[in-house]
Design a protein around this motif. Sequence first.
Motif, PDB file in Angstrom:
ATOM      1  N   GLU A  47      36.962  42.758  51.711  1.00 19.44           N
ATOM      2  CA  GLU A  47      36.445  42.258  50.449  1.00 19.44           C
ATOM      3  C   GLU A  47      35.301  41.267  50.684  1.00 19.44           C
ATOM      4  N   ASP A  87      32.187  47.495  49.764  1.00 20.62           N
ATOM      5  CA  ASP A  87      32.939  46.446  50.478  1.00 20.62           C
ATOM      6  C   ASP A  87      34.440  46.766  50.448  1.00 20.62           C
ATOM      7  N   SER A 139      35.555  40.997  43.987  1.00 23.30           N
ATOM      8  CA  SER A 139      36.808  41.438  43.400  1.00 23.30           C
ATOM      9  C   SER A 139      37.210  42.728  44.089  1.00 23.30           C
ATOM     10  N   SER A 140      38.496  42.899  44.311  1.00 27.40           N
ATOM     11  CA  SER A 140      38.951  44.121  44.968  1.00 27.40           C
ATOM     12  C   SER A 140      38.893  45.311  44.016  1.00 27.40           C
ATOM     13  N   THR A 188      36.069  45.970  42.270  1.00 23.36           N
ATOM     14  CA  THR A 188      34.677  46.416  42.231  1.00 23.36           C
ATOM     15  C   THR A 188      34.121  46.416  43.644  1.00 23.36           C
ATOM     16  N   ASN A 189      33.970  47.612  44.193  1.00 23.18           N
ATOM     17  CA  ASN A 189      33.598  47.740  45.605  1.00 23.18           C
ATOM     18  C   ASN A 189      32.387  48.625  45.837  1.00 23.18           C
TER      19      ASN A 189
HETATM   20 CA    CA Z   1      34.762  44.099  46.150  1.00 24.23          CA
END
Ligand code: CA
Length: 138
Positions: A77, A73, A103-104, A106-107
């Motif tokens: 986000e 993502d 959360s930016s 964890t992508n």
């Molecule tokens: Ca994310």
Amino acid sequence: MCLDCPVGWASYNGECFHFSKSTASWLDAQAACRQMGGYLATDDNKEKHDFLTNIASVIHSFGETVFWLGGDDYLFEGVWRWEETGGPVVSFTKWAPGYPTNSSDTNCLGMVFVDTELMWKVGTLLKLSKYTKCAQHI
Ligand SMILES: [Ca+2]
């Protein structure tokens, strides 16, 4: 159409799947899959998920439990996309309880056993995973 997969790859529904024995970050895993002519696997329907669970169960019994998938993502986000198609993660999802965490930091999409069920969690780019998983159309 040739349905044979290379040695060390498992065949499922016109695709070949490979579980690597090396540990890698999501980015390195993605690069390794591309080098093998594939991509990090798309887990987008129940039948395929059951197939992946069967293979993962064997590896899991040896104590290896983390698998990267080709979902992220990055772009927006909380909007998860499959690397294979560029399309959104829609009809089929397998989120573990409490996921996705938006959360930016964890992508990256990964799978892990929650009890006996293989479920999705979210990881960071640089977190190491025991196994990568690649798919390749044949
Ligand atoms: Ca994310």
